[in-house]
Write a protein that holds these residues in place. Structure first.
Motif, mmCIF file in Angstrom:
data_model
loop_
_atom_site.group_PDB
_atom_site.id
_atom_site.type_symbol
_atom_site.label_atom_id
_atom_site.label_comp_id
_atom_site.label_asym_id
_atom_site.label_seq_id
_atom_site.Cartn_x
_atom_site.Cartn_y
_atom_site.Cartn_z
ATOM 1 N N ALA A 279 0.934 -1.228 0.012
ATOM 2 C CA ALA A 279 -0.134 -0.013 0.081
ATOM 3 C C ALA A 279 0.889 1.140 0.120
ATOM 4 C CB ALA A 279 -0.917 0.026 1.250
ATOM 5 N N ASN A 280 1.912 1.152 0.834
ATOM 6 C CA ASN A 280 2.917 2.505 0.930
ATOM 7 C C ASN A 280 3.420 2.683 -0.763
ATOM 8 O OD1 ASN A 280 2.204 2.647 3.354
ATOM 9 N ND2 ASN A 280 4.009 1.802 4.320
ATOM 10 N N ALA A 281 3.422 1.554 -1.425
ATOM 11 C CA ALA A 281 4.009 1.662 -2.745
ATOM 12 C C ALA A 281 3.016 1.955 -3.716
ATOM 13 C CB ALA A 281 4.736 0.551 -3.253
ATOM 14 N N GLY A 282 1.756 2.183 -3.181
ATOM 15 C CA GLY A 282 0.670 2.714 -4.056
ATOM 16 C C GLY A 282 -0.062 1.572 -4.929
ATOM 17 N N ARG A 283 -0.026 0.524 -4.206
ATOM 18 C CA ARG A 283 -0.699 -0.786 -4.853
ATOM 19 C C ARG A 283 -2.026 -0.950 -4.205
ATOM 20 N NH1 ARG A 283 2.465 -4.422 -7.892
ATOM 21 N NH2 ARG A 283 0.357 -4.903 -8.354
#
Length: 470
Positions: free
Chosen positions: A439-443
């Protein structure tokens, strides 16, 4: 008085330390770095610690032996063959160390886990002379297994496995069947070749169930080497710290960070770790944080995932939970977190837009989604990601899943195929950690909070076992 051996368990690392006493004086074996637990126990029992013994230079935790010996004035027993940067009582195979009129230690060389590994037979005085009550085996003979042999490098693993087999046989020959076995590793530690749920054991029991005492040398070596999986990256720093002589710990509270400082630390690429249970994290968390709850082996996974030396900030509901985390972290050499914050997730954000939710599901939901009936509120999976270790994956995995072990994920985020990711592990703990990283990587991500052994019964197709190679 009959000897009493007390266990000081460090379940988060899968290790045990020991305090053996005769009611007046005591020996401590393989102490963890937070020695206040041991000093409290000695005080409670009314005994004086006169000897501290290390079975080996540890690879999975920073030892408290040097500081414990300094504070108590105890003799610090360390293998003579180990090169260390501090004064110690150098002991070697065949040495006998008097402890009191009723206790003594006999030093036995048991190479295998390391080249200079020692075991200590604890003898107690009886009317008929000295009798072996048991043996402190460190990473040699464990409950149903042995210590792994590859921690000093894969190039040594084969030779050390041969040594490990011979060492276990030697202990079995030296000791009566009734002698207790007191290992340091084997209760979840990655220092162990496999794991045990036994609470205690004896030489006689190990002769019956332990492969090292049942298999021929070559068979044991082959089986042991085949079963070894990856071990935590932070192990690279433990042996160095232990040989140099660890500094005393500082468990005083670290500075508090407000919401603005937390955002600055996240923006700077530092690690801000949410210690709450994964369900609380899923309900609401500060964007950019990583979920590693105190209910699981937080320090092992954090020490494995983080780049060594990166500042770490801890988030928890209470100051006591932060204190628990600090204690866990000093054991692996992460001495002072950069900052802390406590309370509820809303207190850690400068505005509500910085708060996130993490969607969770179980394997029944995954089965339904794969059948085209995605449960309400959940996106359909484009990718099913398995973040378990390689041995777990090899033993059985979901049909069509992608495998990236959790320790590899921070550097392999780009290898996760495009689309919505449903991520699972063996129970939900590692899956939530992985989901937070994704999630932190935008997924777009869903964490499967369920036990893997329920997947097939829930209707999720399993991969066909690989055919045996000729």
């Amino acid at each position: 008085m009959t000897v009493q051996v007390s266990v000081i368990a460090t379940s988060s690392l899968g290790d045990r330390s020991y305090l053996a006493d005769d009611g007046e004086v005591a020996v401590v074996v393989d102490p963890q770095r937070d020695i206040d637990r041991i000093l409290y126990l000695a005080g409670e029992k009314g005994v004086r610690i006169t000897h501290v013994a290390e079975t080996h230079i540890h690879n999975d935790y920073v030892s408290g032996g040097l500081e414990l010996a300094r504070l108590t004035g105890a003799e610090y027993l360390v293998a003579a063959a180990d090169e260390v940067d501090f004064d110690r009582v150098a002991v070697t195979d065949g040495d006998t160390v008097p402890v009191s009129d009723s206790l003594r230690l006999r030093v036995v060389a048991t190479p295998g886990h390391t080249f200079h590994h020692l075991s200590y037979i604890l003898d107690e005085a009886t009317d008929g002379g000295w009798y072996p009550a048991g043996v402190f085996t460190g990473g040699s003979l464990l409950f149903g297994t042995t210590g792994r042999t590859d921690l000093l490098g894969k190039q040594h693993a084969h030779d050390l496995a041969h040594h490990q087999h011979a060492s276990a046989k030697r202990l079995a020959d030296l000791l009566p069947d009734g002698a207790e076995v007191w290992p340091t590793h084997g209760f979840g530690s990655f220092c162990s070749a496999s794991q045990s749920d036994a609470p205690e054991s004896t030489i006689g029991r190990e002769k019956q169930i332990n492969p090292v005492l049942r298999l021929a040398t070559d068979d044991f070596v082959t089986e042991t080497l085949a079963g070894l999986d990856a071990y935590p990256a932070y192990y690279a720093h433990m042996g160095v710290a232990n040989a140099a002589g660890p500094a005393p710990v500082d468990l005083t509270p670290v500075s508090r960070a407000d919401a603005a400082e937390l955002r600055q630390r996240i923006a700077a690429g530092q690690w801000v770790v949410d210690l709450r249970h994964r369900k609380a994290y899923a309900a609401s968390h500060l964007a950019g944080t990583v979920s590693l709850g105190l209910d699981g082996p937080m320090s092992t996974w954090l020490g494995w995932l983080v780049d060594w030396g990166v500042p770490i900030t801890l988030l928890a509901e209470t100051p006591a939970q932060v204190a628990d985390a600090q204690r866990e972290l000093v054991r692996i050499g992460i001495d002072r977190p950069a900052a802390q914050a406590t309370g509820e997730a809303g207190q850690w954000a400068t505005d509500r837009g910085q708060l996130r939710e993490l969607r969770m599901a179980d394997f029944s939901a995954l089965a339904a989604a794969r059948a085209g009936a995605t449960p309400a509120g959940l996106p359909a999976p484009d990718v099913v990601l398995d973040v378990r270790m390689t041995n777990e994956w090899t033993a059985g995995h979901l049909d069509g899943a992608v495998h990236i072990p959790l320790p590899d994920l921070p550097k392999r985020l780009a290898d996760v195929p495009a689309g919505t990711v449903w991520v699972h592990c063996g129970s939900g703990y590692r899956a939530t950690a992985a989901a937070s990283l994704l999630a932190n990587a935008g997924r777009d991500v869903v964490a499967i909070d369920d036990r893997f052994d329920k997947a097939e019964a829930a209707g999720v197709a399993m991969a066909e076992p690989a055919p045996d190679r000729p």
